[in-house]
Design a protein around this motif. Structure first.
Motif: not given
Length: 284
Positions: A159, A162, A164, A221-225, A227, A230-232
């Motif tokens: 994980c 994210n 930027s 950040d679980e929304n990092d594409p 990873d 990775c999840n919550a």
């Protein structure tokens, strides 16, 4: 941008030749000449004696290279990533580094603390040390090696944070967020030591007392594409129980989700991120 990059490469090569030359000469005059030149390079006369051996026991440095396959001439010793932090300050990059490739399998390396776990505590939980340095009078302009940082419990699912990139100049620090390899390193185990706690003390806004780039597990950040595994649930597990492995990847080998292309890299640079080490705040 090419001027900044060439400056960084030139400093590497010049210092490497200088130090190598000094090691090859046994006469007192060569040592005197080196001592005379070091102040001009903003380096201490103890430059050649970093890192300390053995390592200070109170510094929670990553001690194990789990994987690394880059082979950059002059900077291919993997041990340099785990043998201590040897920063050279605001204006000069350290030579005690392991250099990653810009892209490909050699663009990543994985470190660990020899089976120990990095805990999630208040504030930054670990610091990544590279060899960025300022290249102009503007405090925001640096020769940098942006790296993407990810952590794992099992060395399978990672994980990240994210990261930027705004699309601005690759040498402007505020163009990059949540990357390693941005800030210079003031911490030097021989010439400018700190306690482990002092390393995590903030000064001048986002800078740390000993330099380097700090990361807080609360910002995973679980929304990092990038990873995929990775999840919550995994993030909650890492936040609760900590992590054992850290992966460092040259940013140029990672997709920028905002553009669909790889993150940029300084033009003309012949290698990727330069790793001096990673220090954890607390271990268990």
């Amino acid at each position: 941008m090419q001027v900044f990059t060439r400056l960084k490469i030139s400093s590497y090569l010049f210092l490497w030749v200088l130090v190598s030359f000094s090691h090859c000469k046994n006469s007192s005059s060569s040592g005197d000449n080196l001592a005379a030149l070091l102040p001009l390079l903003n380096l201490s006369s103890d430059f050649n004696f970093c890192p300390k051996s053995p390592l200070p026991s109170e510094i929670n440095i990553a001690t194990t290279v789990v994987s690394a396959s880059a082979n950059i001439s002059g900077f291919s010793d993997k041990n340099k990533a785990v043998n201590g932090i040897c920063g050279s300050g605001e204006l000069v990059g350290s030579l005690d580094v392991y250099a990653l490739d810009i892209t490909g399998a050699g663009a990543s390396m994985i470190l660990s603390w020899g089976g120990k776990t990095v805990k999630n505590v208040a504030g930054d939980d670990f610091i990544v040390y590279d060899n960025s340095f300022r290249v102009s009078d503007e405090s925001n302009t640096y020769a940098m090696d942006p790296s993407v940082i990810q952590v794992s419990i099992d060395n399978i699912n990672y994980c990240g944070f994210n990261p930027s990139y705004t699309g601005g100049s690759v040498n402007l620090m505020n163009s990059w967020t949540r990357f390693g390899g941005l800030r210079p390193v003031y911490f030097n185990m021989t010439t400018k030591p700190f306690t482990n706690g002092e390393l995590f003390t903030k000064t001048n806004g986002s800078f740390l007392l000993g330099g380097g780039d700090g990361f807080d597990l609360e910002n995973l950040d679980e929304n990092d594409p990038n990873d995929i595994g990775c999840n919550a649930a995994l993030i909650t597990n890492i936040k609760t129980n900590g992590f054992k492995f850290i992966k460092i990847t040259s940013a140029a080998d990672v997709n920028n989700p905002n553009t669909g292309n790889k993150f940029p890299w300084p033009p003309g640079s012949y290698n990727g991120s330069d790793i001096d080490g990673v220090v954890a705040r607390e271990l268990q």
